[in-house]
Design a protein around this motif. Structure first.
Motif, PDB file in Angstrom:
ATOM      1  N   ARG A 229       8.405 -35.414  -5.132  1.00  0.00           N
ATOM      2  CA  ARG A 229       8.222 -35.848  -6.518  1.00  0.00           C
ATOM      3  C   ARG A 229       9.560 -36.008  -7.226  1.00  0.00           C
ATOM      4  O   ARG A 229       9.758 -36.936  -8.018  1.00  0.00           O
ATOM      5  CB  ARG A 229       7.335 -34.857  -7.262  1.00  0.00           C
ATOM      6  CG  ARG A 229       5.878 -34.928  -6.822  1.00  0.00           C
ATOM      7  CD  ARG A 229       5.056 -33.768  -7.343  1.00  0.00           C
ATOM      8  NE  ARG A 229       3.773 -33.730  -6.663  1.00  0.00           N
ATOM      9  CZ  ARG A 229       2.966 -32.686  -6.650  1.00  0.00           C
ATOM     10  NH1 ARG A 229       3.309 -31.578  -7.290  1.00  0.00           N
ATOM     11  NH2 ARG A 229       1.813 -32.723  -5.999  1.00  0.00           N
ATOM     12  N   ILE A 230      10.480 -35.105  -6.940  1.00  0.00           N
ATOM     13  CA  ILE A 230      11.822 -35.229  -7.529  1.00  0.00           C
ATOM     14  C   ILE A 230      12.508 -36.484  -6.999  1.00  0.00           C
ATOM     15  O   ILE A 230      13.132 -37.245  -7.765  1.00  0.00           O
ATOM     16  CB  ILE A 230      12.665 -33.980  -7.218  1.00  0.00           C
ATOM     17  CG1 ILE A 230      12.082 -32.755  -7.935  1.00  0.00           C
ATOM     18  CG2 ILE A 230      14.130 -34.188  -7.634  1.00  0.00           C
ATOM     19  CD1 ILE A 230      12.708 -31.437  -7.520  1.00  0.00           C
ATOM     20  N   LYS A 232      11.115 -39.236  -5.970  1.00  0.00           N
ATOM     21  CA  LYS A 232      10.502 -40.411  -6.593  1.00  0.00           C
ATOM     22  C   LYS A 232      11.013 -40.625  -8.013  1.00  0.00           C
ATOM     23  O   LYS A 232      11.249 -41.768  -8.438  1.00  0.00           O
ATOM     24  CB  LYS A 232       8.974 -40.247  -6.601  1.00  0.00           C
ATOM     25  CG  LYS A 232       8.319 -40.341  -5.227  1.00  0.00           C
ATOM     26  CD  LYS A 232       8.488 -41.722  -4.624  1.00  0.00           C
ATOM     27  CE  LYS A 232       7.755 -41.831  -3.292  1.00  0.00           C
ATOM     28  NZ  LYS A 232       8.007 -43.143  -2.637  1.00  0.00           N
ATOM     29  N   ARG A 233      11.199 -39.525  -8.754  1.00  0.00           N
ATOM     30  CA  ARG A 233      11.720 -39.647 -10.117  1.00  0.00           C
ATOM     31  C   ARG A 233      13.163 -40.145 -10.114  1.00  0.00           C
ATOM     32  O   ARG A 233      13.558 -40.968 -10.960  1.00  0.00           O
ATOM     33  CB  ARG A 233      11.632 -38.296 -10.819  1.00  0.00           C
ATOM     34  CG  ARG A 233      10.287 -37.974 -11.429  1.00  0.00           C
ATOM     35  CD  ARG A 233      10.060 -38.677 -12.768  1.00  0.00           C
ATOM     36  NE  ARG A 233      11.017 -38.227 -13.743  1.00  0.00           N
ATOM     37  CZ  ARG A 233      10.880 -37.115 -14.493  1.00  0.00           C
ATOM     38  NH1 ARG A 233       9.800 -36.333 -14.335  1.00  0.00           N
ATOM     39  NH2 ARG A 233      11.789 -36.788 -15.382  1.00  0.00           N
ATOM     40  N   GLU A 235      14.488 -42.060  -7.848  1.00  0.00           N
ATOM     41  CA  GLU A 235      14.386 -43.483  -7.524  1.00  0.00           C
ATOM     42  C   GLU A 235      14.048 -44.305  -8.772  1.00  0.00           C
ATOM     43  O   GLU A 235      14.695 -45.321  -9.052  1.00  0.00           O
ATOM     44  CB  GLU A 235      13.304 -43.713  -6.468  1.00  0.00           C
ATOM     45  CG  GLU A 235      13.670 -43.263  -5.071  1.00  0.00           C
ATOM     46  CD  GLU A 235      12.556 -43.536  -4.077  1.00  0.00           C
ATOM     47  OE1 GLU A 235      12.821 -43.482  -2.877  1.00  0.00           O
ATOM     48  OE2 GLU A 235      11.408 -43.791  -4.509  1.00  0.00           O
ATOM     49  N   ARG A 236      13.059 -43.840  -9.500  1.00  0.00           N
ATOM     50  CA  ARG A 236      12.577 -44.584 -10.663  1.00  0.00           C
ATOM     51  C   ARG A 236      13.618 -44.636 -11.779  1.00  0.00           C
ATOM     52  O   ARG A 236      13.822 -45.690 -12.401  1.00  0.00           O
ATOM     53  CB  ARG A 236      11.292 -43.940 -11.167  1.00  0.00           C
ATOM     54  CG  ARG A 236      10.564 -44.751 -12.216  1.00  0.00           C
ATOM     55  CD  ARG A 236       9.133 -44.295 -12.410  1.00  0.00           C
ATOM     56  NE  ARG A 236       9.037 -42.939 -12.932  1.00  0.00           N
ATOM     57  CZ  ARG A 236       8.564 -41.911 -12.231  1.00  0.00           C
ATOM     58  NH1 ARG A 236       8.168 -42.077 -10.989  1.00  0.00           N
ATOM     59  NH2 ARG A 236       8.477 -40.719 -12.778  1.00  0.00           N
ATOM     60  N   GLU A 237      14.302 -43.529 -12.008  1.00  0.00           N
ATOM     61  CA  GLU A 237      15.234 -43.466 -13.128  1.00  0.00           C
ATOM     62  C   GLU A 237      16.599 -44.068 -12.822  1.00  0.00           C
ATOM     63  O   GLU A 237      17.364 -44.372 -13.740  1.00  0.00           O
ATOM     64  CB  GLU A 237      15.392 -42.013 -13.585  1.00  0.00           C
ATOM     65  CG  GLU A 237      14.107 -41.427 -14.164  1.00  0.00           C
ATOM     66  CD  GLU A 237      14.296 -40.015 -14.701  1.00  0.00           C
ATOM     67  OE1 GLU A 237      15.462 -39.559 -14.773  1.00  0.00           O
ATOM     68  OE2 GLU A 237      13.285 -39.388 -15.049  1.00  0.00           O
ATOM     69  N   PHE A 269      19.894 -33.789 -10.361  1.00  0.00           N
ATOM     70  CA  PHE A 269      18.449 -33.780 -10.631  1.00  0.00           C
ATOM     71  C   PHE A 269      17.970 -32.479 -11.279  1.00  0.00           C
ATOM     72  O   PHE A 269      16.766 -32.191 -11.270  1.00  0.00           O
ATOM     73  CB  PHE A 269      17.660 -34.057  -9.342  1.00  0.00           C
ATOM     74  CG  PHE A 269      17.866 -33.063  -8.224  1.00  0.00           C
ATOM     75  CD1 PHE A 269      17.201 -31.839  -8.216  1.00  0.00           C
ATOM     76  CD2 PHE A 269      18.720 -33.352  -7.180  1.00  0.00           C
ATOM     77  CE1 PHE A 269      17.378 -30.927  -7.191  1.00  0.00           C
ATOM     78  CE2 PHE A 269      18.896 -32.451  -6.133  1.00  0.00           C
ATOM     79  CZ  PHE A 269      18.220 -31.235  -6.139  1.00  0.00           C
ATOM     80  N   ILE A 272      15.318 -33.112 -14.028  1.00  0.00           N
ATOM     81  CA  ILE A 272      14.094 -33.626 -13.399  1.00  0.00           C
ATOM     82  C   ILE A 272      13.364 -32.494 -12.684  1.00  0.00           C
ATOM     83  O   ILE A 272      12.146 -32.341 -12.804  1.00  0.00           O
ATOM     84  CB  ILE A 272      14.436 -34.753 -12.402  1.00  0.00           C
ATOM     85  CG1 ILE A 272      15.007 -35.961 -13.131  1.00  0.00           C
ATOM     86  CG2 ILE A 272      13.204 -35.145 -11.585  1.00  0.00           C
ATOM     87  CD1 ILE A 272      15.518 -37.052 -12.212  1.00  0.00           C
ATOM     88  N   GLU A 275      11.333 -30.051 -14.945  1.00  0.00           N
ATOM     89  CA  GLU A 275      10.046 -30.583 -15.388  1.00  0.00           C
ATOM     90  C   GLU A 275       9.001 -30.526 -14.279  1.00  0.00           C
ATOM     91  O   GLU A 275       7.860 -30.105 -14.497  1.00  0.00           O
ATOM     92  CB  GLU A 275      10.210 -32.033 -15.856  1.00  0.00           C
ATOM     93  CG  GLU A 275      10.999 -32.198 -17.141  1.00  0.00           C
ATOM     94  CD  GLU A 275      11.087 -33.656 -17.541  1.00  0.00           C
ATOM     95  OE1 GLU A 275      10.156 -34.420 -17.201  1.00  0.00           O
ATOM     96  OE2 GLU A 275      12.078 -34.040 -18.166  1.00  0.00           O
ATOM     97  N   ILE A 276       9.388 -30.951 -13.099  1.00  0.00           N
ATOM     98  CA  ILE A 276       8.438 -31.021 -11.989  1.00  0.00           C
ATOM     99  C   ILE A 276       8.036 -29.627 -11.514  1.00  0.00           C
ATOM    100  O   ILE A 276       6.872 -29.383 -11.186  1.00  0.00           O
ATOM    101  CB  ILE A 276       9.045 -31.856 -10.837  1.00  0.00           C
ATOM    102  CG1 ILE A 276       9.080 -33.327 -11.274  1.00  0.00           C
ATOM    103  CG2 ILE A 276       8.257 -31.682  -9.541  1.00  0.00           C
ATOM    104  CD1 ILE A 276       9.759 -34.249 -10.314  1.00  0.00           C
TER     105      ILE A 276
END
Length: 358
Positions: A229-230, A232-233, A235-237, A269, A272, A275-276
């Motif tokens: 999940r980290i 993916k975040r 990647e997205r950000e 990260f 990020i 939060e996760i």
């Protein structure tokens, strides 16, 4: 009789014999994936510790594999063969190969004649104890294994295998001494163990060494899911594509909280991750409370598993129970309990002095 113990987690292998403890990724690779170099011999003169060993098994004749604590530094992430899966894991060839390599690594500390009788204690997620799959796992382990490590072939005769609930290893480590004596607390108290692993989060409640099914559950999410999940975040950000979660795992391991793809590309990260992790912990506590509807019925809570290093502080704060204990060396606590049990079984199976003289 020799005592071996290992815990094949979805993230890391923990293994132990009477001489050392091994911690390495639950990942193997083919030797060919290392690549070749015309100056490799010159390089190895300066770095004799490669962080892996070479193995051959009759499970895959003709193929040479590597495995060890430095395997992720030896090959590209795409060349790694993980054993992580929730689908028939113990039936997979790659999982059986890894187990064979673990046995060969443990056996490498002994002469071949010492390997005539070996006892193994290992663990599986609690809901899998006694299933068809775990019985097949036991049958696979309890036999004569012929494995070659770095060109040296050994036969390991496994004569006794005990497969127990993974969290029970932590209880044995906490409440059993090296002579196999069990503290009365384990026999009289109701204890809930929460085990944060790579692929699972296990909540097991024990009383008198018996697992209470209605107060126990295995949740098939763990640290691997947090890492993904980290990733993916990130990647997205950051507009990154195909970021392997192993870079996040390494950032946790080395304490930098940076996914370092190369010298040029590094992605912090920490924010990020916070939060996760909070979301993950809140979901797990909700799951736990749905199963354990009355916390007051529990005398002690014990927090264990390799994931404690990542989510432990957040969990402890959010769970808010004075009776919660975080074990020392949480990544190895199950393993140490397995080894205490294996040693006790081996000692009880040794002939007494009169039998030896006879």
């Amino acid at each position: 009789m020799l005592a071996f113990a290992f815990d094949v987690g979805n993230g890391f292998v923990k293994a132990k014999n009477g001489k050392r403890t091994i911690i390495a990724p639950s990942t193997i690779a083919k030797r060919d994936s290392i690549g070749t170099s015309s100056i490799i011999n010159m390089a190895t003169e300066f770095d004799t510790n490669s962080g892996y060993n070479e193995f051959e098994s009759n499970l895959d004749d003709g193929e040479v594999y590597i495995w060890g604590d430095g395997i992720k530094n030896a090959v590209d992430p795409d060349s790694l063969i993980p054993t992580y899966t929730h689908h028939n894991r113990y039936m997979q060839k790659r999982f059986k190969l890894l187990c064979s390599f673990i046995l060969a690594e443990l056996a490498s500390d002994y002469e071949e004649y010492e390997l005539d009788e070996v006892t193994i204690v290992t663990g599986v997620p609690s809901q899998e104890v006694g299933t068809k799959e775990s019985e097949e796992f036991k049958r696979f382990l309890q036999q004569k294994h012929v494995v070659t490590r770095n060109g040296v072939q050994r036969m390991i005769n496994v004569v006794d295998v005990r497969i127990i609930e993974q969290p029970l290893g932590t209880l044995l480590n906490e409440y059993m001494n090296d002579s196999g004596q069990i503290h009365k607390t384990l026999m009289t108290s109701t204890i809930t163990v929460i085990d944060f692993g790579a692929g699972t989060t296990i909540m097991d409640t024990f009383k008198n060494l018996k697992r209470l099914d209605d107060k126990s559950e295995t949740f098939y999410e763990g640290m691997n899911d947090v890492h993904k999940r980290i990733a993916k975040r990130i990647e997205r950000e950051n507009g990154v594509k195909g970021l392997d979660s192993s870079f996040v795992e390494e950032g946790f391991k080395n304490g930098t909280m940076i996914a370092e793809i190369s010298e040029r590309k590094k992605y912090p990260f920490e924010d990020i991750a916070k939060e996760i992790i909070i979301d993950f912990v809140e979901k797990r506590i909700s799951d736990i409370d749905s199963t354990l509807t009355n916390r007051n019925s529990i005398d002690n809570f014990i927090l264990t598993g390799g994931g404690v290093n990542i989510v432990g502080e957040h969990f402890k704060k959010a769970f808010n129970e004075e009776a919660l204990k975080v074990v020392v060396d949480s990544q190895e606590s199950n393993l140490n309990g397995f080894y205490k049990l294996s040693s006790t079984i081996s000692a009880n199976n040794k002939p007494n002095n009169k039998q030896k003289l006879a």
